[in-house]
Design an enzyme around this catalytic site. Structure first.
Site, short mmCIF file in Angstrom:
data_model
loop_
_atom_site.label_atom_id
_atom_site.label_comp_id
_atom_site.label_asym_id
_atom_site.label_seq_id
_atom_site.Cartn_x
_atom_site.Cartn_y
_atom_site.Cartn_z
N LYS A 458 0.87 -1.18 0.00
CA LYS A 458 0.00 0.00 0.00
C LYS A 458 0.90 1.23 0.00
O LYS A 458 1.50 1.57 1.01
CB LYS A 458 -0.90 0.00 1.24
CG LYS A 458 -1.89 1.13 1.24
CD LYS A 458 -2.81 1.09 2.45
CE LYS A 458 -3.96 2.10 2.27
NZ LYS A 458 -3.46 3.43 1.91
N GLU A 511 -1.23 4.32 -7.93
CA GLU A 511 -0.86 5.26 -6.88
C GLU A 511 0.35 6.03 -7.39
O GLU A 511 1.34 5.42 -7.84
CB GLU A 511 -0.52 4.48 -5.60
CG GLU A 511 -0.35 5.32 -4.37
CD GLU A 511 -1.67 5.66 -3.65
OE1 GLU A 511 -2.73 5.13 -4.03
OE2 GLU A 511 -1.61 6.49 -2.72
#
Length: 813
Positions: A458, A511
């Site tokens: 993440k 991302e």
DNA sequence: CGGGATTCACG
DNA sequence: ATCGTTA
DNA sequence: TAACGATAGTGAATCCCG
């Protein structure tokens, strides 16, 4: 394939104004029976008009003493509902209703009592509003019909589709635009009618009731003035254009207070005072207006006129634009009657605060369209059709979140087949899929027991949805569907280097992370946030970013949303190639054991990530569900794991008045750590979350005893600015807070000079944990400890960066 | 040109 | 982010 | 228990006012 209307920007902007005039008559829809599936009625939310009536009936019965008197007279509904814990005695006299539901909620009363009172308020309010705005004859008929229908309903309730259908039929037949709505077509929907609906909605906390009021109102609009539907929907969700068009009002609290003050001839101080007491600028505006003598009755506002004025506010810019905006607001306010001022101001604030938001609006819209379609054919909407309509519309909207496209499509062709006409289209951002937070790896294993899943890093950056349209144009969208292409020209231009030859169009979920070119390493989020925002020229990009791709939603004309994650991932790897420091695939691992996950999690933290994402890998459950915070995606954040999160004991130095449901208590607090050398408390952050309502009341009770008029000499705090608390306290109370990260701050003073000469330290995502009665304010976390925590964190981020020396480097951009 | 207001990102 | 309400 | 809405945070850039 693209929908009939291209999702272009200019077209949609203009179409708002054209809409009311150029309404196309609703096209008859082809009859299409939906096979009734038994699963559906057993299922979750088969909300039909039918059921809603049940609710209302039950309530009327219970409250025999409901006051109906207002219903007859053409009283402004606002008179009653405005009154919100108001101090001003002069305006109180004419009303009889004891309390508003809002006041009660903030007081956290015994629940049963609250309910009874609330009910009676609902009934009176609704009745008076119905009559006040005369929504339609249908409303009156409904009311009249209710008592007879009641027995039928409560008897059979469980499974009598016939009776249900019958009742629904009656209702729909009874539903006709009455004379009073005739001029809606010409003039557009009266703003008063919309506000009356808002008022009803605000009067209840029941979600089904909220839904019912909304969908009934939409039905009325569809029948009486379909050309206003799009604008009505926009006003209901409190927006003026799709997110990706970037149309903003540019109005905040400050300007609004100024406008109210000027429009009502009251001083800014008075307005602010009222705001503090009511916690709601809308109420302040309405009350202030009520205090003015009205010379003559202004021309009633309509939805189209209000909407176009909002658009005008949004598009006004340049010199003296603020004065112009205030001028428009003043003009609107002067035309407001009854409760219109309240909702107008709240619209401008960007918060309607009536417990109605997008999801519910979509459901209501689907219900209304299905019911209206049936109505046009003189038929009855079937429960299955309604449920299916809700489902279709929600899915369609997730894939193509544009009311500009969907609403006209609904009006012209109905909800049947909408999913085929409005599909995922490169160039229109879709709502990103979200993950559920978890607190432990075991929780993850529980969830995915016997299922194949995968883990991914993440990354701590900014979500970026990258689109390539078949004509070769590319766009970057943010998590909230804002167009970020101007912020990331470097991403746009590097696409050709990472896209393989066969890749002609796509939507990619990524991302974007700040990247240290020398060290070939990820940099913290705070670095990324220093990037310029607008009109960035590629040549002078100072903060490099690397894109980490983790999902592919669309490729070469085909939507991949329903494919399994493993299939999407394979296609992603085929369609793109990695380029170091520019475009990489998110690091992943398919291991299934707790040890493997733990190891991977530790690795991710070492590699400057926030933790892991864990996702269902195979099967239909691994499909991409836009806008859902699905259990099929979980996140494990490092700061939730034992020992990694930081906890601090801090002293309460000041507080800020709460708003909305926190009116009459403090809504947020200024905290400080202790510096024993300087013998002073140094501000470190504000905190406004983590409290239960009970906590907030207790804190208010305790802290108001410690209020002082100005900050102590031994407080080190910013001397001005928005961080200045409304009230100051003696240093007495110590709280324990949790935080994700520490940051260098231009506004807070904690540990100033210890890691950076000018900057203090603050906390990222602070949340209240508990009171530390056992600690004296001098025993709070010290500035040196705060500095040490910051250094410890910086050293993990910089890996071998070498302590304090590396710390400053991170932020010297 | 500095400061206030606003919006946006992250959670 | 957290909390409270509803279903 | 899940879905939804309402309440809050820091920090940076950008726009407008004076």
């Amino acid at each position: 394939m693209p929908p009939k209307k291209a999702p272009g920007k200019q077209a949609t902007l203009g179409s708002f104004f054209a809409m009311p005039a150029g309404v196309k008559p609703p096209v008859p829809v082809k009859e299409e029976k939906v096979a009734s599936s038994p699963a559906i009625e057993a299922g979750s939310s088969p909300v039909t008009e039918k059921k809603e009536e049940d609710v209302e009936v039950a309530e009327v019965k219970k409250d025999d003493d409901v006051k109906m008197s207002d219903a007859e007279s053409d009283v402004e509904p606002s008179k009653k509902t405005t009154k919100r814990k108001v101090v001003d005695s002069s305006s109180e006299s004419e009303t009889a209703t004891p309390k508003s539901p809002k006041t009660k909620r903030t007081k956290s009363p015994p629940k049963k009592q609250a309910k009874t009172t609330k009910r009676s308020i609902i009934e009176t309010t609704n009745d008076s509003i119905d009559s006040a705005i005369s929504v339609s004859k249908a409303a009156a008929k409904e009311d009249a019909a209710t008592p007879e229908a009641e027995s039928e309903v409560s008897d059979k309730e469980a499974d009598v589709p016939d009776a249900v259908a019958k009742k629904a039929a009656e209702e729909i037949k009874a539903f006709k635009p009455a004379e009073k709505t005739k001029d809606w077509e010409k003039e557009g929907v009266p703003y008063a009618a919309l506000c009356a609906t808002f008022e009803k909605i605000e009067s209840t906390t029941k979600r089904l009731e909220i839904l019912s009021y909304t969908s009934k109102f939409f039905r009325t609009v569809i029948a009486a003035s379909p050309g206003s539907l799009l604008q009505v929907v926009y006003l209901t969700i409190n927006r003026i254009a799709p997110d990706y068009e970037g149309v903003e009002l540019g109005i905040g609290e400050g300007l609004l207070i100024k406008a109210i003050s000027e429009a009502t001839g009251r001083s800014i101080a008075q307005v602010k005072q009222d705001y503090q007491e009511t916690g709601d600028l809308g109420t302040v505006a309405q009350r202030s207006k009520g205090m003015q003598p009205t010379m003559f009755k202004p021309k009633p506002l309509t939805v189209p006129s209000v909407f176009s004025n909002l658009k005008e506010i949004a598009t006004t810019s340049g010199q003296s634009s603020q004065a112009k905006k205030i001028g428009i607001i003043k003009k609107l306010l002067s035309s407001c009657q009854g409760n219109e001022a309240k909702y107008l101001i709240r619209s401008l604030e960007g918060k309607l605060r009536i417990r109605l938001a997008e999801k519910t609006v979509l459901t209501a819209l689907a219900q209304a369209v299905v019911a209206s379609e049936a109505d046009k054919k003189g038929k009855i909407a079937k429960t299955e059709d309604i449920v299916q309509g809700e489902d279709t519309l929600k899915t369609v909207f997730s894939n193509l979140p544009s009311y500009d496209i969907i609403v006209p499509e609904l009006l012209n062709n109905g909800v049947n087949g909408l999913g085929d006409r409005c599909t995922l289209t490169p160039g229109v951002p879709l709502k990103p899929m979200l993950a559920k937070p978890t607190k432990a790896i075991t929780e993850v294993l529980d969830r995915f027991e016997n299922q194949k899943f995968t883990c991914e890093y993440k990354y701590d950056g900014e979500r970026a949805q990258i689109h390539l349209t078949p004509d070769g144009k590319s766009k970057v969208y943010s998590r909230n569907s804002e167009d970020m292409s101007g912020r990331y020209p470097d991403i746009v231009s590097r696409l050709e280097r990472v896209v393989n030859d066969a890749t002609k169009s796509f939507v990619l979920d990524c991302e974007a992370v700040a990247w240290d070119i020398q060290e070939k390493k990820i940099l913290p989020f705070q670095v990324l946030s220093t990037r310029k925002r607008k009109d960035v020229q590629e040549a002078d990009v100072k903060i490099k970013v690397c894109v980490f791709a983790f999902d592919l939603l669309y490729l070469n004309g085909e939507s991949l949303l329903t494919k399994s994650l493993s299939e999407r991932r394979t296609k992603m790897h085929e369609a793109f190639q990695e380029v170091e420091g520019e475009f990489l695939f998110a690091k992943w691992m398919d291991g299934q054991s707790i040890e493997e996950i733990q190891f991977f999690l530790d690795e991710s933290v070492k590699d400057s990530c926030e933790g892991l994402m864990v996702k269902m890998l195979e099967g239909p459950e691994s499909g991409y569900e836009p806008s859902k915070r699905s259990r099929n995606w979980l996140k494990i954040k490092k700061d939730y794991l034992a020992g990694v999160g930081d906890s601090l004991d801090l002293v309460v130095l000041g507080a800020y008045h709460g708003r909305g449901k926190r009116t009459n208590v403090y809504g947020a607090f200024l905290l400080g750590c202790y510096n024993p050398e300087a013998e002073q408390w140094e501000s470190i952050c504000k905190v406004g979350t983590g409290f239960s309502e009970e906590d907030l009341e207790n804190h208010h009770k305790v802290l108001k005893e410690h209020v002082i008029v100005k900050p102590k000499g031994y407080y080190s705090v910013a001397d001005s600015g928005p961080n200045k608390p409304d009230v100051w306290f003696e240093p007495r109370v110590v709280w324990e807070l949790l935080t994700a990260d520490l940051s260098l701050s231009p506004t807070y003073k904690a540990a100033i000079g210890m890691v950076n000469a000018e900057k203090g330290i603050s906390l990222r995502f602070p949340r209240y944990l508990r009171v530390r009665d056992d600690k004296k304010p001098e025993e709070a976390t010290t500035s040196e400890q705060v500095a040490e925590m910051y250094r410890a964190q910086a050293s993990t981020q910089k890996a071998s960066g070498g302590g304090a020396g590396g710390v400053d480097d991170d932020f010297e951009y």
